[in-house]
Design an enzyme around this catalytic site. Structure first.
Site, PDB file in Angstrom:
ATOM      1  N   CYS B  65       0.931  -1.110   0.106  1.00 21.61           N
ATOM      2  CA  CYS B  65      -0.015   0.020  -0.143  1.00 21.61           C
ATOM      3  C   CYS B  65       0.970   1.202   0.025  1.00 21.61           C
ATOM      4  CB  CYS B  65      -0.943   0.055   1.439  1.00 21.61           C
ATOM      5  SG  CYS B  65      -1.805  -1.341   1.405  1.00 21.61           S
ATOM      6  N   CYS B  68       1.971   2.701  -3.184  1.00 19.01           N
ATOM      7  CA  CYS B  68       1.476   3.697  -4.033  1.00 19.01           C
ATOM      8  C   CYS B  68       1.029   4.887  -3.153  1.00 19.01           C
ATOM      9  CB  CYS B  68       0.212   3.012  -4.440  1.00 19.01           C
ATOM     10  SG  CYS B  68       0.490   2.119  -6.044  1.00 19.01           S
ATOM     11  N   HIS B  69       0.916   5.027  -1.939  1.00 21.59           N
ATOM     12  CA  HIS B  69       0.218   6.083  -1.171  1.00 21.59           C
ATOM     13  C   HIS B  69       1.372   6.761  -0.538  1.00 21.59           C
ATOM     14  CE1 HIS B  69      -4.131   5.293  -2.045  1.00 21.59           C
ATOM     15  NE2 HIS B  69      -3.676   3.935  -1.918  1.00 21.59           N
ATOM     16  N   CYS B 169     -33.204  -0.865  14.781  1.00 25.77           N
ATOM     17  CA  CYS B 169     -32.380   0.054  15.369  1.00 25.77           C
ATOM     18  C   CYS B 169     -32.932   1.362  16.150  1.00 25.77           C
ATOM     19  CB  CYS B 169     -31.253   0.343  14.285  1.00 25.77           C
ATOM     20  SG  CYS B 169     -30.609  -0.682  12.979  1.00 25.77           S
ATOM     21  N   CYS B 172     -34.510   0.725  19.700  1.00 23.48           N
ATOM     22  CA  CYS B 172     -33.682   0.772  21.086  1.00 23.48           C
ATOM     23  C   CYS B 172     -32.838   2.160  20.939  1.00 23.48           C
ATOM     24  CB  CYS B 172     -32.590  -0.324  20.844  1.00 23.48           C
ATOM     25  SG  CYS B 172     -33.452  -2.022  21.496  1.00 23.48           S
ATOM     26  N   ARG B 212     -20.372  -4.547  14.578  1.00 20.01           N
ATOM     27  CA  ARG B 212     -21.154  -4.382  15.746  1.00 20.01           C
ATOM     28  C   ARG B 212     -22.727  -4.321  15.408  1.00 20.01           C
ATOM     29  NH1 ARG B 212     -23.465  -4.531  19.691  1.00 20.01           N
ATOM     30  NH2 ARG B 212     -23.493  -3.119  21.545  1.00 20.01           N
ATOM     31  N   CYS B 216     -25.731  -6.397  17.367  1.00 17.15           N
ATOM     32  CA  CYS B 216     -26.917  -5.641  17.807  1.00 17.15           C
ATOM     33  C   CYS B 216     -28.020  -6.553  16.856  1.00 17.15           C
ATOM     34  CB  CYS B 216     -26.934  -4.392  17.490  1.00 17.15           C
ATOM     35  SG  CYS B 216     -26.600  -3.134  18.732  1.00 17.15           S
TER      36      CYS B 216
END
Lengths: 108, 255
Positions: B65, B68-69, B169, B172, B212, B216
């Protein structure tokens, strides 16, 4: 990707020669107690840290014995007087005979 | 395609049925959490691994990576601040991409290697590293232009009641915010997206925000959406847009 045994040491910023500083260290480690079972009901053997040594340069300044599994990814924090410039090295040993080391430079 | 057709196409993968169940059994007090936060976040170790992966040469052309970066003559721009705009619309792919998808896009097209699994430790490590390059900067995801239909879908996924308990979602995190569910305070997500990926104490592991969401979903007995699927990326865009303007602080350290 096995992270087990990777460790990190953190020292505070901006201390002077002779200061007592709080060092923090953590080691990624499962800490299986030996009492748990896996999904098939087979016992998971004990796999935990058995000792932690702290070296300041050539001198061993602490030796901790660990007799059972502690929290996952154990974290230990201790005070050390920054008396001279040298690496602070923490050595973790576990029930499988692995030895993991990590160092950080104390510069004064 | 008009916006409505795009929305319909994106929603096609949203299952409304009931999944197998999973429960959380532990809770940690605020005082304990504060104490643990004074220590070292174990996810920082994984972020360091991400830094190593970023510099690891791979694939047929032995590219990393960083090749290129970063460096003297980078082929692509530096990634400082880049993560703040993710999920972001990518013109070539004609879709909104999470940071994870963009990284995998570079693995596939740039490095020409096998992309990482979207629930692997490797993609979490790289995402943590790249997002860390935006720490302290403000979340700034676009919800208009080509991202708009994705935002609308994300909002719909957020508000859609589904699964055995007929929860969304929103039930809650908004309607019941302030109430207690078992030993757990329900709270608005607010700017929460700004501290993901995060280490979760109850699992003793580091997760991406989409993971995550999945936790849930299974707690609420909704069929979990797949990481990187259209409705999941749309949901990530919507939830991240709620954090627009908040400073990025990763890795997070949460229950």
């Amino acid at each position: 990707m096995a992270e087990t045994g990777k460790a990190l040491i953190k020292l505070p910023a901006g201390y002077k020669k002779g200061d007592v500083i709080q060092a923090q260290t953590i080691c990624i480690h499962p800490q299986d107690t030996g009492y748990g079972k896996d999904k098939e009901g087979k016992p998971i053997p004990a796999f935990h840290v058995t000792s932690v040594e702290v070296w300041y340069g050539e001198k061993k300044i602490s030796d901790m014995e660990v007799h059972g599994a502690i929290s996952k990814d154990p974290y230990i924090s201790f005070k050390v007087r920054a008396s001279h410039s040298a690496p602070l090295k923490v050595v973790w040993k576990d029930t499988k005979g692995n030895v993991f080391e990590q160092s950080a430079e104390i510069k004064v | 395609m008009n916006v409505k057709t795009i929305i319909a196409a994106l929603l096609a993968a949203l299952p409304l049925a009931v999944p197998a169940w999973a429960e959380e059994t532990q809770s940690i007090s605020d005082a304990d959490l504060a104490l643990y936060r004074e220590g070292i976040n174990p996810a920082e170790v994984l972020r360091n691994t991400g830094g190593e992966l970023f510099n690891k040469k791979m694939g047929p052309e032995n590219l990393s990576c960083a090749d290129c970066h970063e460096g003297q003559k980078p082929k692509a721009k530096a990634l400082t601040g880049a993560a703040a705009a993710y999920p972001k619309h990518n013109k070539n792919a004609d879709r909104v991409m999470s940071l994870q998808l963009q990284i995998n896009n570079c693995v596939e097209k740039g490095i020409k290697a096998e992309p990482y699994k979207l629930n692997s430790a490797e993609i979490t490590a790289l995402t943590l590293y790249v997002k860390g390059l935006s720490n302290g900067m403000k979340v700034n995801v676009a919800t208009n232009g080509p991202a708009q239909p994705w935002y609308e879908v994300g909002k719909q996924v957020y508000e859609q009641r589904r699964g055995q308990r007929n929860l969304s979602c929103k039930t809650c995190h908004d309607e019941l915010a302030g109430h207690t569910l078992r030993m757990q305070k329900l709270a608005s997500i607010g700017a929460g997206a700004s501290h993901w990926p995060a280490y979760r104490m109850v699992n003793g592991d580091t997760f991406l925000i989409e993971q995550r969401f999945k936790q849930c979903m299974s707690n609420a007995r909704m069929a979990p959406l797949k990481e990187g699927s259209d409705p999941m990326v749309a949901l990530e865009l919507y939830v991240t847009s709620l954090a627009n303007g908040a400073a990025i602080e990763t890795p997070g350290f949460v229950r």
